[in-house]
Scaffold this motif. Sequence first.
Motif, short mmCIF file in Angstrom:
data_model
loop_
_atom_site.label_atom_id
_atom_site.label_comp_id
_atom_site.label_asym_id
_atom_site.label_seq_id
_atom_site.Cartn_x
_atom_site.Cartn_y
_atom_site.Cartn_z
N PRO A 86 28.56 71.44 51.02
CA PRO A 86 27.96 72.58 50.30
C PRO A 86 28.63 72.80 48.95
CG PRO A 86 28.38 73.15 52.59
CD PRO A 86 29.05 71.84 52.35
N SER A 87 27.84 73.15 47.96
CA SER A 87 28.38 73.50 46.65
C SER A 87 29.00 74.89 46.70
CB SER A 87 27.28 73.45 45.60
OG SER A 87 26.21 74.31 45.93
N PHE A 88 29.84 75.18 45.71
CA PHE A 88 30.49 76.48 45.68
C PHE A 88 30.85 76.83 44.24
CE2 PHE A 88 33.59 73.16 46.58
CZ PHE A 88 34.60 73.39 45.66
N ARG A 89 31.08 78.12 44.00
CA ARG A 89 31.47 78.59 42.68
C ARG A 89 32.94 78.27 42.43
NH1 ARG A 89 26.86 79.42 39.87
NH2 ARG A 89 25.38 80.59 41.14
N ALA A 90 33.23 77.84 41.20
CA ALA A 90 34.61 77.46 40.90
C ALA A 90 34.82 77.40 39.40
CB ALA A 90 34.95 76.10 41.53
N ASP A 91 36.09 77.39 39.03
CA ASP A 91 36.53 77.01 37.68
C ASP A 91 37.17 75.63 37.80
OD1 ASP A 91 35.74 79.50 36.85
OD2 ASP A 91 37.78 80.29 36.64
N VAL A 92 36.89 74.76 36.85
CA VAL A 92 37.44 73.41 36.87
C VAL A 92 38.14 73.14 35.54
CG1 VAL A 92 36.90 70.95 37.02
CG2 VAL A 92 35.66 72.58 38.45
N GLY A 93 39.41 72.72 35.62
CA GLY A 93 40.17 72.41 34.43
C GLY A 93 40.39 70.92 34.27
N VAL A 94 40.30 70.46 33.02
CA VAL A 94 40.46 69.05 32.68
C VAL A 94 41.62 68.91 31.71
CG1 VAL A 94 39.37 67.09 31.52
CG2 VAL A 94 38.01 68.57 33.02
N ASP A 95 42.49 67.93 31.97
CA ASP A 95 43.60 67.69 31.06
C ASP A 95 43.94 66.20 31.08
OD1 ASP A 95 45.49 68.99 29.24
OD2 ASP A 95 47.03 68.29 30.64
N GLY A 96 44.11 65.64 29.90
CA GLY A 96 44.49 64.23 29.81
C GLY A 96 43.48 63.29 30.43
N GLY A 97 42.22 63.67 30.40
CA GLY A 97 41.16 62.81 30.93
C GLY A 97 40.99 62.87 32.43
N ARG A 98 41.71 63.78 33.09
CA ARG A 98 41.66 63.89 34.55
C ARG A 98 41.33 65.33 34.96
NH1 ARG A 98 42.24 59.00 37.51
NH2 ARG A 98 42.90 57.51 35.93
N ILE A 99 40.86 65.46 36.21
CA ILE A 99 40.67 66.78 36.79
C ILE A 99 42.05 67.35 37.08
CG2 ILE A 99 39.58 68.14 38.60
CD1 ILE A 99 37.59 66.60 36.90
N ALA A 100 42.38 68.48 36.44
CA ALA A 100 43.71 69.06 36.60
C ALA A 100 43.75 70.15 37.66
CB ALA A 100 44.20 69.62 35.26
N VAL A 101 42.65 70.89 37.80
CA VAL A 101 42.65 71.98 38.76
C VAL A 101 41.23 72.32 39.14
CG1 VAL A 101 42.61 73.80 36.98
CG2 VAL A 101 43.60 74.29 39.23
N VAL A 102 41.03 72.69 40.39
CA VAL A 102 39.76 73.22 40.88
C VAL A 102 40.08 74.52 41.61
CG1 VAL A 102 37.77 72.88 42.39
CG2 VAL A 102 38.72 70.93 41.12
N VAL A 103 39.59 75.63 41.08
CA VAL A 103 39.88 76.94 41.67
C VAL A 103 38.58 77.53 42.18
CG1 VAL A 103 40.82 79.24 41.30
CG2 VAL A 103 41.82 77.28 40.10
N ARG A 104 38.45 77.57 43.50
CA ARG A 104 37.27 78.18 44.11
C ARG A 104 37.24 79.67 43.78
NH1 ARG A 104 34.08 76.83 49.00
NH2 ARG A 104 35.39 74.98 49.21
N GLU A 105 36.04 80.18 43.55
CA GLU A 105 35.87 81.58 43.18
C GLU A 105 36.60 82.50 44.16
OE1 GLU A 105 32.08 84.17 41.71
OE2 GLU A 105 31.91 83.23 43.69
N GLY A 106 37.45 83.39 43.59
CA GLY A 106 38.13 84.39 44.40
C GLY A 106 39.36 83.92 45.12
N THR A 107 39.84 82.68 44.82
CA THR A 107 40.98 82.16 45.59
C THR A 107 42.25 82.02 44.78
OG1 THR A 107 40.40 79.84 45.13
CG2 THR A 107 39.43 80.86 47.09
N GLY A 108 42.24 82.32 43.50
CA GLY A 108 43.46 82.14 42.73
C GLY A 108 43.27 82.52 41.28
N SER A 109 44.32 82.34 40.51
CA SER A 109 44.27 82.65 39.09
C SER A 109 43.34 81.69 38.36
CB SER A 109 45.68 82.56 38.49
OG SER A 109 46.55 83.46 39.11
#
Length: 539
Positions: free
Chosen positions: A17-40
């Motif tokens: 299932p898909s979900f709401r999130a913020d996704v950060g990219v750094d240096g050409g790679r996925i740096a962070v995936v933060v599911r909605e409501g789970t972290g900064s």
Amino acid sequence: MDTVFRDVRLVDGGGGPSFRADVGVDGGRIAVVVREGTGSRPTGRRTVDAHGLALSPGFVDMHAHSDLALLRDPGHEAKVAQGVTLEVLGQDGLSYAPVDDRTLAEVRAQITGWNGDGRDVDLTWRTTGEYLDRLDHGFGGEGIAVDAAYLVPHGTVRMLAVGWENRSATDAELGRMRRLVAEGLEQGAVGLSAGLTYPPGMYADDAELTELCRVVARYGGYFCPHHRSYGAHALRAYAEMIEVARDAGCALHLAHTVLNFAGNEGRAPELLRLLDAARADGVDLTLDSYPYTPGCTTLVSLLPSWTAEGGPDAVLARLRDDATAARVRYDLEVTGSDGCHGLPVDWSALEVSGVADVRRAPGCAGRTIAGLARERGEEPWATARRLLVEDRLGTTVLLHVGHEENVRAVMRHPAHTGGSDGILHGAKPHPRAYGTFPHYLGHYVRELGILSLEQCVAHLTSRPAARLGLSDRGLVRVGRRADLVLFDPETVAAGATFEDPRRLPTGIPYVLIAGRFVMEDGRRTDVLAGRAVRRTPAP
């Protein structure tokens, strides 16, 4: 971080299932995936507010014919605008490496209809490795539009070792083919393709294919055949390729898996049972398809195989001879040539999509062979023969012969991946070249519900990445390459139609390759982030 995508609907490629999130990219790679409501929430030097758009891995075109297009057109919007971040080249047993001077001229002539004649490309490579190097250093060393993997083309290898004779290879010739395939795999190819309705590959017997597949298996690659019939003997041809792969212990990927032509309507369940039985028996089997019914190929490929002995010049000589041409016509219209998949040709179903030189064959694109013949007051064979000769075998055609229910059944299969089979050359190419991936997402997911969005994205991302052995792609997970597509599930659609086949899709505003924006706000950037993707051999 370099870039943060805020409030995306994350469709991560895994099929869940898909979900709401913020996704950060750094240096050409996925740096962070933060599911909605789970972290900064992450911050970045650039933030893209997605407003609920879907973020997925980049799409992988498992069957592409961009072998020269990637070196000709730095923009390559036909694929970039669809969200394609990786294409697999060297398809159908015919491409431009490995070659020598003789075979390069021959293969250029044979597949002019696929890629143009190559006069506008500096064709100085000869080996597979040299071709991959050229992709790496395209356009003044900057690179190419998207990443590209390569299959060693069996037909080209056979040209080098055997020539254009319709016979079994000698032991010495087979030994040379084995060495050429091994060299290509050592230099970075991901497997071996075959075109078994195209000469000279169609002259190979199963023993030859099995021996070459054993080489492929040793290097951890896969066999990707365009098999011997998609028409009268389609199920037999699929079964034949399964047995070759089984005997060789080689992974199998079935190219453009379709059941078209007369007699195959409603037969997809039979095919899928055959594939499921093979998979249950241990065959490592995957497949690709395009989401359209018509096919596309060169007009010359429909001729009987005996016409091709000796190469393209010999084909033209036979067509110019009235007695031989009459024999060709009989095989096409009465017997059903092997080039036309064992069925009599239907001239009304063949639409000219492009010619090599419009000066030699003007006013043909978009017209059927039957329609052109009526206008000229002649038999369709006379029109087709003239076109083949005047255009020096460079004509491409659409084949309006498909069955929609088969297309839908195949795309549901768990081993399915997406492949456009997109021929970019010609005045009116098949719209699959510009529309395959948004057509899956818009028409078959949103409008028809044949697949869920999550299922479809997995078919287009993680499954092909797994087949290619690319452990760092195909999923939006921390540490993976940032090959990403941001699209609107409510509006994504193929703009390309049969009437206007080069129209770009809608609903895909952002595409990234290794964290670099190649599409931004719906426009192509000048970034050339693509490189050759070499599979690490495992002998």
